[in-house]
Design an enzyme around this catalytic site. Structure first.
Site, PDB file in Angstrom:
ATOM      1  CD  GLU A 350     -66.395 -24.912 -20.981  1.00  0.00           C
ATOM      2  OE1 GLU A 350     -66.747 -23.783 -21.099  1.00  0.00           O
ATOM      3  OE2 GLU A 350     -66.437 -25.611 -21.748  1.00  0.00           O
ATOM      4  CG  HIS A 365     -61.504 -22.779 -17.847  1.00  0.00           C
ATOM      5  ND1 HIS A 365     -62.867 -22.264 -17.739  1.00  0.00           N
ATOM      6  CD2 HIS A 365     -60.838 -21.855 -18.522  1.00  0.00           C
ATOM      7  CE1 HIS A 365     -63.036 -21.574 -18.532  1.00  0.00           C
ATOM      8  NE2 HIS A 365     -61.754 -20.999 -19.107  1.00  0.00           N
ATOM      9  CG  HIS A 405     -57.491 -19.371 -21.913  1.00  0.00           C
ATOM     10  ND1 HIS A 405     -58.622 -20.374 -21.783  1.00  0.00           N
ATOM     11  CD2 HIS A 405     -58.394 -18.650 -21.061  1.00  0.00           C
ATOM     12  CE1 HIS A 405     -59.657 -20.432 -21.412  1.00  0.00           C
ATOM     13  NE2 HIS A 405     -59.592 -19.085 -20.827  1.00  0.00           N
TER      14      HIS A 405
END
Length: 684
Positions: A350, A365, A405
């Protein structure tokens, strides 16, 4: 009078109106120091007080203080899209959160925020203020309007906005009618992906994503970002979203979403959002069919990257996941362990400030989010803003979100597959047998193990978010998926002579894919949906456990997603403590089909002594949705890995859920049917 709680409500009401403009039916006026007014209104300060303050009954007086230098935040233009996924703009948000957190008391925070509100980008401001209010000890109980209330245009068909304003301006408040928002307005029924619009474009689903990132910001003071198992929650919450999405695809006879592994292939899924970006007052741009990612070179939008760069970072991350080691800034390698490894990797992927090596692993991400968001105008030649996937509050509307995702989850799965399967001791609970499990619709109008879904209409007051709009209620009617409330009946035997405490874990797993082919056990494992988790005392002998679906540890009640509570915070009314993080209760179950779709209902009772970290009351202090959102200011309340026992592969002698049930007495299952009635019921 001075009431700082009401003052914060005014800060979060109609974010594009000047703060001094009367709020709440023209009855509440913010009295600002002259130097707090923007350059446009400072010369008119006397007239403003005379015009707006003279006839309002409730005055919120803002005390002047020594203000921090907020020029860094003003570098993001007020009327543009704040880039949540850009590293630079995210750092600005983190610094603003820190400035808000530093204020010594709520009155000082209100003063600084009142100065900042009309100078800063409204989305940046509302995000930073919401994070600060939620995390300060002295403001944690303040009601915060949902993003639907603050920026309603991001959630409604633009064609109905003139009708909303007409109804509000022409018709008196007591006689206004609700304006209907179509369930399906972004594409025709001929588009296969449109079958999932009810899920992707559900307001509650998108608000959940927004609120989760308020609770778990990637930037800000270290003590706010560094929450217990933050990275693992990022992994698990997003895994659950994609599992739920794929399960919805199966019951709509569609294949699972395809992971976005190859960033150079054309993207076949188009998306035309047809919602307004409040920041720019234009619709979010569309992505046409078969567009291809290459690069983005938009420094003003904090969006500069190439596909090659992301491929390089992704290769390094996948090497770390498969080897169980990450490279540190000093080039040493840190071994991952089975307890914290997923947490470390998720913070890397992330790219929160908890990443152990940002220069080496990059911002995978978030940069992919931005690459897709700017695919239609990568160099900014046409001055187009980002697509919906570039906004935390709208990203889940786009089919590409789930492809992205699922790819992210595939990379996490590389690491999970390096871990040894759980042993018999880790899976079992000696002396405890789950004898039987079943579900029953609460009104008992259907047979056992048959659950019902349907469409439900509900009304939301959007009045507090329509800048320069009519005063009073402006109501819109939305339609969403809903299920009939139900109860679990679980019979558990405790074969010992003493009371034992267990953790009941309830899951739902699809049996068939979109082609009606049976899923393998490993495919089911990746698509298991958590429905509930709770502790229970097991007396010697038989224990009959009854649990309502409305008590789920995953969801928040319908009222917490949609009901307008700001009036309850106005002076003279009872204060309502509001907790927004949690999956919407109305989306707890997949839709099913008109003929009925079978699912595995799996119940496991594990040993609470091995599970427990901290005792807590799930009815207090925002604790009811802890599975996806954790506990406020406390440790995550389950020592086991998130998703246990389905987060890892199983030994080869377990090739079916039946094998799991036969080998472990503390696990049982039932086949339940979910039947979609295709009726529309109004919420009462």
């Amino acid at each position: 009078m001075s009431d700082w709680r009401t003052g914060f409500l005014c800060l979060m009401t109609r974010p594009y109106e000047p703060l001094f403009y009367p709020k709440y039916g023209g009855e509440t006026f913010m009295v600002l120091p002259e130097n707090y007014l923007t350059d446009r209104y400072r010369p008119l300060s006397g007239l403003i007080g005379e015009r707006f303050g003279k006839y309002t009954t409730n005055h919120i007086v803002i005390k002047p203080i020594d203000l921090p230098n907020l020029s860094y935040a003003e570098s993001i233009p007020r009327h543009c899209t704040f880039n949540f996924f850009g590293a630079g703009q995210r750092k600005i948000a983190g610094r603003l959160i820190e400035d808000f957190m530093k204020q010594p008391d709520p009155e000082a925070l209100l003063s600084v925020a009142s100065y900042a509100r009309d100078r800063l980008n409204p989305t940046l401001f509302q995000y930073a203020l919401s994070v600060a209010l939620q995390h300060r000890k002295d403001t944690g109980g303040i009601y915060m309007p949902s993003l639907l209330e603050m920026f309603p245009l991001r959630f409604v068909d633009p064609l109905v906005v003139p009708r909303l304003k007409e109804e509000g301006f022409v018709v008196s408040s007591s006689q206004r009618m609700s304006i209907d928002i179509p369930l399906n307005y972004t594409a025709s029924d001929g588009q296969p992906e449109q079958k999932l619009a009810y899920f992707r474009e559900d307001i509650g689903v998108n608000l959940h994503h927004w609120h989760w990132h308020l609770v778990y910001p990637a930037e800000g003071p270290f003590e706010i970002v560094n929450k217990d198992r933050r990275g693992e929650l990022f992994f698990y919450m997003h895994r659950q979203i994609v599992a739920r999405y794929n399960t919805e695809r199966f019951c709509n006879f569609l294949p699972p979403t395809v992971p976005l592994r190859n960033l150079r292939e054309p993207i076949p899924e188009p998306y035309y959002p047809k919602i307004l970006n409040s920041a720019t007052n234009v619709t979010y741009p569309a992505r046409h069919k078969n567009m291809t990612l290459t690069h983005m070179s938009r420094p003003a939008d904090d969006a500069v990257a190439t596909v090659l760069e992301i491929e390089s970072y992704t290769g390094r991350f996948m090497e770390a996941a498969k080897s169980g080691e990450v490279v540190l800034p000093n080039e040493e390698r840190m071994k991952l362990n089975e307890v914290t490894g997923i947490d470390v990797l998720a913070n890397l992927l992330e790219n929160s400030i908890l990443s152990v090596n940002i220069p080496y692993y990059g911002n995978i991400h978030s940069t992919i989010h931005d690459l897709v968001a700017f695919i239609h105008d990568p160099d900014g030649e046409f001055l187009e803003g980002p697509g919906v996937i570039g906004d935390l509050a709208t990203a889940l509307r786009d089919p590409i979100f789930y492809r992205l995702h699922w790819f992210v989850d595939d990379m996490f799965e590389l690491y999970k597959q390096t871990l040894a399967p759980y042993s018999k001791n880790e899976l079992g609970f000696s002396g405890v047998t789950v004898e039987n499990v079943s579900v029953q619709v609460t009104n008992r109008k259907t047979s056992a193990n048959r659950l019902l879904t349907f469409w439900q209409r509900f009304q939301v007051d959007l009045g507090i978010g329509l800048d320069f709009g009519p005063e009073g209620n402006v109501v819109a009617t939305f339609t969403h998926l809903q299920h009939a409330p139900f109860i679990y009946r679980i019979n558990v035997s405790n074969h010992s002579q003493k009371v034992r405490r267990g953790t009941v874990r309830i899951f739902l797993a699809p049996i068939f894919d979109g082609d009606s082919e049976m899923l393998s056990f490993d495919q089911q494992r990746r698509h298991v949906i958590e429905l509930d988790k709770f502790a229970v005392d097991l007396n010697p002998g038989t224990n009959n456990i009854i649990r309502s679906s409305e008590e789920s540890s995953v969801t928040i009640p319908f009222e917490r997603t949609f009901r307008r509570q700001d009036i309850g915070m106005m002076p003279g009314n009872e204060r309502f403590i509001f907790c927004n993080c949690g999956w919407p209760d109305h989306m707890l179950l997949p839709k099913g089909t008109s003929k009925g779709t079978p699912y595995e209902l799996i119940v496991m009772v594990s040993d609470f002594i091995e599970d427990s970290v901290v005792e807590f009351d799930e009815l207090q202090d925002c604790s009811d949705s802890h599975s996806y959102c954790g506990l406020r200011d406390r440790l995550y309340p389950d020592r086991r890995a998130m998703g246990y026992p389905f987060d890892r592969t199983f030994n080869t002698d377990i090739a079916h859920i039946d094998d799991l049930v036969q080998q472990f007495s503390n696990i049982n299952r039932a086949v339940v049917e979910i039947r979609f009635t295709n009726t529309v019921i109004s919420r009462t």
